[in-house]
Scaffold this motif. Sequence first.
Motif, mmCIF file in Angstrom:
data_model
loop_
_atom_site.group_PDB
_atom_site.id
_atom_site.type_symbol
_atom_site.label_atom_id
_atom_site.label_comp_id
_atom_site.label_asym_id
_atom_site.label_seq_id
_atom_site.Cartn_x
_atom_site.Cartn_y
_atom_site.Cartn_z
ATOM 1 N N GLY A 1 0.820 -1.195 0.000
ATOM 2 C CA GLY A 1 0.000 0.000 0.000
ATOM 3 C C GLY A 1 0.856 1.248 0.000
ATOM 4 O O GLY A 1 1.984 1.241 0.498
ATOM 5 N N ALA A 2 0.326 2.324 -0.560
ATOM 6 C CA ALA A 2 1.079 3.570 -0.658
ATOM 7 C C ALA A 2 1.362 4.183 0.701
ATOM 8 O O ALA A 2 2.328 4.940 0.863
ATOM 9 C CB ALA A 2 0.328 4.561 -1.538
ATOM 10 N N THR A 3 0.522 3.868 1.684
ATOM 11 C CA THR A 3 0.722 4.362 3.049
ATOM 12 C C THR A 3 0.540 3.206 4.023
ATOM 13 O O THR A 3 0.023 2.141 3.665
ATOM 14 C CB THR A 3 -0.287 5.464 3.389
ATOM 15 N N GLU A 4 0.928 3.443 5.258
ATOM 16 C CA GLU A 4 0.739 2.414 6.273
ATOM 17 C C GLU A 4 -0.740 2.128 6.489
ATOM 18 O O GLU A 4 -1.130 0.986 6.753
ATOM 19 C CB GLU A 4 1.429 2.835 7.575
ATOM 20 N N GLU A 5 -1.580 3.151 6.363
ATOM 21 C CA GLU A 5 -3.033 2.953 6.495
ATOM 22 C C GLU A 5 -3.545 2.002 5.420
ATOM 23 O O GLU A 5 -4.320 1.070 5.707
ATOM 24 C CB GLU A 5 -3.755 4.296 6.389
ATOM 25 N N ILE A 6 -3.117 2.225 4.180
ATOM 26 C CA ILE A 6 -3.586 1.382 3.081
ATOM 27 C C ILE A 6 -3.044 -0.030 3.211
ATOM 28 O O ILE A 6 -3.767 -1.011 2.986
ATOM 29 C CB ILE A 6 -3.202 2.002 1.729
ATOM 30 N N GLU A 7 -1.774 -0.152 3.579
ATOM 31 C CA GLU A 7 -1.190 -1.484 3.759
ATOM 32 C C GLU A 7 -1.892 -2.246 4.885
ATOM 33 O O GLU A 7 -2.166 -3.447 4.765
ATOM 34 C CB GLU A 7 0.310 -1.359 4.045
ATOM 35 N N THR A 8 -2.208 -1.568 5.979
ATOM 36 C CA THR A 8 -2.928 -2.207 7.076
ATOM 37 C C THR A 8 -4.297 -2.701 6.609
ATOM 38 O O THR A 8 -4.737 -3.806 6.965
ATOM 39 C CB THR A 8 -3.094 -1.227 8.256
ATOM 40 N N TYR A 9 -4.968 -1.904 5.795
ATOM 41 C CA TYR A 9 -6.258 -2.312 5.228
ATOM 42 C C TYR A 9 -6.106 -3.572 4.393
ATOM 43 O O TYR A 9 -6.866 -4.542 4.552
ATOM 44 C CB TYR A 9 -6.824 -1.162 4.390
ATOM 45 N N MET A 10 -5.127 -3.587 3.492
ATOM 46 C CA MET A 10 -4.946 -4.734 2.610
ATOM 47 C C MET A 10 -4.617 -5.997 3.399
ATOM 48 O O MET A 10 -5.178 -7.079 3.164
ATOM 49 C CB MET A 10 -3.840 -4.450 1.593
ATOM 50 N N TYR A 11 -3.698 -5.868 4.344
ATOM 51 C CA TYR A 11 -3.277 -7.037 5.113
ATOM 52 C C TYR A 11 -4.406 -7.547 6.006
ATOM 53 O O TYR A 11 -4.633 -8.764 6.107
ATOM 54 C CB TYR A 11 -2.046 -6.690 5.945
#
Length: 431
Positions: A297-307
Amino acid sequence: MISQELEKKVLFYRRDFHKHPETAWSEFRTASLIAEYLYKMGYKDLLFGSSIFDFTSVMGRPDEDIIDHHVETAIRQGAIKEWIDKMERHPGVMAILDTKRSGPTVALRFDLDAVDITETKDPAHRPVKEGFASVHDGAMHACGHDGHAAMGLGIAELIIEHSNSLTGTYKLIFQPAEEGVRGAKAMADKGILDDCDYFIAVHLGMSHPTGKVTAGAQGFLCTTKFDVRYTGVSAHAGAAPENGRNALLAACAAALNMHAIAPHGKGISRINVGVLQAGEGRNVVPPNAFMKVETRGATEEIETYMYSRAREIIDGAAKMYGVESVVYETGAATTARSSNKIVDIIANEAVKVDGITEIEKTAAAEGSDDATWMMKRVQNLGGQATYIIVGSNLTAGHHNKYFDFDERSLFIGVDLIFKTLQAIAKNGARS
């Protein structure tokens, strides 16, 4: 411009490392030879093992019997056991040179590991034609890390040669396990960068031609790498299929549904199931399945969502098919932006480097790199950090079995980074 003698050394280092590639956490030959070269140059302050790694933060390291095998192979192929013994079974080395003159502390990161692919045997491939192709099936320097390590040694020699005119302290970090983003966090968490005013990482190629340099890459994707293991119950597929619990179908359902996760509205999001292995026989309900997966994800927020969504799907598929699931996190990286001051310094020095024909201050990074943990550690403590891209004409894309780069770019990178160090020494500590 660096001397022809140093060019020959850098070229020798690169080709030797290319011929003997070692994948993540197995870089014992590479690291031990680097330690020996550094020591003979005059670096007496060499650190290894628990002095440079927080072992509790290590990710994706193989089992001990596999480490044993890699150590034995390394020694058989010319590694230096005395240096390996100091590594505490975690390959890597950091050299420190203190000029004893007041000035900034600068750290440089060079990654060591190869990629888990087999190099082509095509006789037209230059490493094959010139005798430095990989001697290991399933391991190849297909990303340029052999070049990064060679540049690091070239820069180390220049630092020693010019130490009387430099100021401050220099830390040269030769890091294992960048592939799969497994090695840098353990080094950052150890605190080896906490006194640094500047941090520099470098990468060859990345879609840039020879002669083009980027002073500071931006927009690295956050990522989590993880393995999934499903365990079900085997049964006769013809006589009693109702007694089985199908791990293969659970994995397939998870793989398909993970790829259907809705993209995030705030920026780039990615997921990939790169490996799926399952089953035992044609007439057996599959009792096991294994997947290798990554989210980004482009940000930690987006990566947390994906994971988080991936984990929900993995657990849901297990419940749906009555199997058990276990997830093992094997690597991670964050995002980072290069710092303006050091980017400006690099751009100003690049005009003085022979062979550089195009200079850009910033550009989007491709993918992820665990140097971001080091960059953010330095920046969060008030320092400056950057990730330089040194362009290089490639024969094929990164992680391709035909990968090779223009070796002229090695000399450009060494010259650029050393001129940057000289400029930093003149400019003083962080501002």
